[in-house]
Scaffold this motif. Structure first.
Motif, PDB file in Angstrom:
ATOM      1  N   ILE A 100       0.817  -1.194  -0.027  1.00  0.00           N
ATOM      2  CA  ILE A 100      -0.057  -0.170   0.108  1.00  0.00           C
ATOM      3  C   ILE A 100       0.996   1.253   0.002  1.00  0.00           C
ATOM      4  CG2 ILE A 100      -1.856   1.378   1.178  1.00  0.00           C
ATOM      5  CD1 ILE A 100      -2.785  -1.169   2.110  1.00  0.00           C
ATOM      6  N   ILE A 101       1.856   1.420   0.704  1.00  0.00           N
ATOM      7  CA  ILE A 101       2.884   2.332   0.893  1.00  0.00           C
ATOM      8  C   ILE A 101       3.365   2.686  -0.602  1.00  0.00           C
ATOM      9  CG2 ILE A 101       5.037   3.362   1.736  1.00  0.00           C
ATOM     10  CD1 ILE A 101       4.124   1.810   4.435  1.00  0.00           C
ATOM     11  N   LEU A 102       3.975   1.743  -1.225  1.00  0.00           N
ATOM     12  CA  LEU A 102       4.519   1.602  -2.508  1.00  0.00           C
ATOM     13  C   LEU A 102       3.529   2.198  -3.605  1.00  0.00           C
ATOM     14  CD1 LEU A 102       6.704  -1.554  -2.769  1.00  0.00           C
ATOM     15  CD2 LEU A 102       7.352   1.044  -2.358  1.00  0.00           C
ATOM     16  N   LEU A 103       2.317   1.662  -3.454  1.00  0.00           N
ATOM     17  CA  LEU A 103       1.198   2.091  -4.240  1.00  0.00           C
ATOM     18  C   LEU A 103       0.889   3.754  -4.157  1.00  0.00           C
ATOM     19  CD1 LEU A 103      -1.072   1.491  -6.390  1.00  0.00           C
ATOM     20  CD2 LEU A 103      -2.384   0.708  -4.580  1.00  0.00           C
ATOM     21  N   VAL A 104       0.883   3.974  -3.197  1.00  0.00           N
ATOM     22  CA  VAL A 104       0.468   5.440  -2.629  1.00  0.00           C
ATOM     23  C   VAL A 104       1.778   6.320  -2.988  1.00  0.00           C
ATOM     24  CG1 VAL A 104       0.537   7.287  -0.808  1.00  0.00           C
ATOM     25  CG2 VAL A 104      -0.900   5.057  -0.537  1.00  0.00           C
ATOM     26  N   GLU A 105       2.968   5.916  -3.090  1.00  0.00           N
ATOM     27  CA  GLU A 105       4.070   6.860  -3.776  1.00  0.00           C
ATOM     28  C   GLU A 105       4.038   6.607  -5.126  1.00  0.00           C
ATOM     29  OE1 GLU A 105       7.589   4.743  -2.048  1.00  0.00           O
ATOM     30  OE2 GLU A 105       7.440   5.479  -0.180  1.00  0.00           O
ATOM     31  N   LEU A 106       3.592   5.701  -5.809  1.00  0.00           N
ATOM     32  CA  LEU A 106       3.518   5.570  -7.227  1.00  0.00           C
ATOM     33  C   LEU A 106       2.344   6.610  -7.698  1.00  0.00           C
ATOM     34  CD1 LEU A 106       4.072   1.836  -8.235  1.00  0.00           C
ATOM     35  CD2 LEU A 106       5.622   3.786  -8.655  1.00  0.00           C
ATOM     36  N   LEU A 107       1.734   6.723  -6.850  1.00  0.00           N
ATOM     37  CA  LEU A 107       0.169   7.578  -7.068  1.00  0.00           C
ATOM     38  C   LEU A 107       0.665   9.035  -7.086  1.00  0.00           C
ATOM     39  CD1 LEU A 107      -2.730   5.683  -5.492  1.00  0.00           C
ATOM     40  CD2 LEU A 107      -2.353   5.871  -8.292  1.00  0.00           C
ATOM     41  N   PHE A 108       1.348   9.345  -5.900  1.00  0.00           N
ATOM     42  CA  PHE A 108       1.894  10.691  -5.888  1.00  0.00           C
ATOM     43  C   PHE A 108       2.835  11.095  -6.815  1.00  0.00           C
ATOM     44  CE2 PHE A 108       0.927  10.657  -1.080  1.00  0.00           C
ATOM     45  CZ  PHE A 108       0.227  11.655  -1.241  1.00  0.00           C
ATOM     46  N   VAL A 109       3.854  10.227  -7.745  1.00  0.00           N
ATOM     47  CA  VAL A 109       4.669  10.508  -8.555  1.00  0.00           C
ATOM     48  C   VAL A 109       3.538  10.726  -9.675  1.00  0.00           C
ATOM     49  CG1 VAL A 109       6.256   9.618 -10.029  1.00  0.00           C
ATOM     50  CG2 VAL A 109       6.452   9.245  -7.539  1.00  0.00           C
TER      51      VAL A 109
END
Length: 204
Positions: A100-109
């Motif tokens: 979930i943390i990696l998905l949120v970071e990708l969505l931010f980028v």
């Protein structure tokens, strides 16, 4: 243009499917084979983007060395699959949280790239036009100018990881003779050679 779009969807779909099968496959050998397939499809995506050097490195280094090494290690080790699957549910919450943390970071980028597209073009380094610079040289110019400190930091991290892996696998076992280089160098003649005077017509 239609052919490129079809090739992109083909490579992307195969990459995602192979990545899912790497995790879902019960046999470790099958997981490594799906990993090799994912690498090949990722190399195809790099070719479509015009990054032929990265595609070649992905095939030569990862497929030709890393993935094949994984395959040989998995095949040579006696792996108990039942024992491996016993702790799967125990680590699932931690794995889900990391995902979930990696998905949120990708969505931010992705959101920043869509909201402010001009930031993606800012590199901080004056670069010549792409048609005048080969792909490999352009990659080296960016890597060793703007990202030189990050590149060196990643090298140090890999060095620490390699040393840590060696230290963790280096085990002292009883009854196993080990080479002592300092002992061999500091060995004296008196410690290894003994001269005895043997009388005539008698054995040693």
């Amino acid at each position: 243009m239609i052919v490129q779009a079809l090739a992109f969807y083909l490579f992307a779909g195969m990459t995602i499917a192979s990545a899912v099968m790497v995790i879902a496959a019960r046999n470790p050998v099958h997981s490594v084979l799906f990993l090799i397939l994912a690498f090949f499809n990722s190399a195809g995506l790099f070719v479509l983007m015009g990054a032929e050097f990265l595609a070649m490195i992905l095939v030569v280094v990862y497929v030709g060395a890393v993935a094949v090494l994984f395959l040989f290690v998995v095949m040579m080790l006696d792996i108990d699959l039942v024992e491996i699957r016993q702790g799967f549910l125990q680590y699932m919450p931690i794995g889900g949280l990391v995902g979930i943390i990696l998905l949120v970071e990708l969505l931010f980028v992705l959101g920043a790239w869509i909201a402010v597209p001009e930031t993606a073009a800012v590199t901080g380094v004056p670069l010549p036009p792409p048609e005048q610079v080969p792909n490999t040289r352009a990659l080296g110019v960016v890597l060793y100018t703007k990202y030189v400190y990050l590149f060196q930091a990643s090298g140090l991290i890999l060095l620490v990881a390699m040393i840590g892996a060696i230290v963790l696998t280096l085990r002292r076992r009883d009854g196993v003779r080990r080479q002592s280089i300092s002992g061999q160098i500091g060995r004296r003649r008196e410690d290894s050679v003994e001269i005895k005077k043997v009388p005539n017509r008698s054995g040693a």
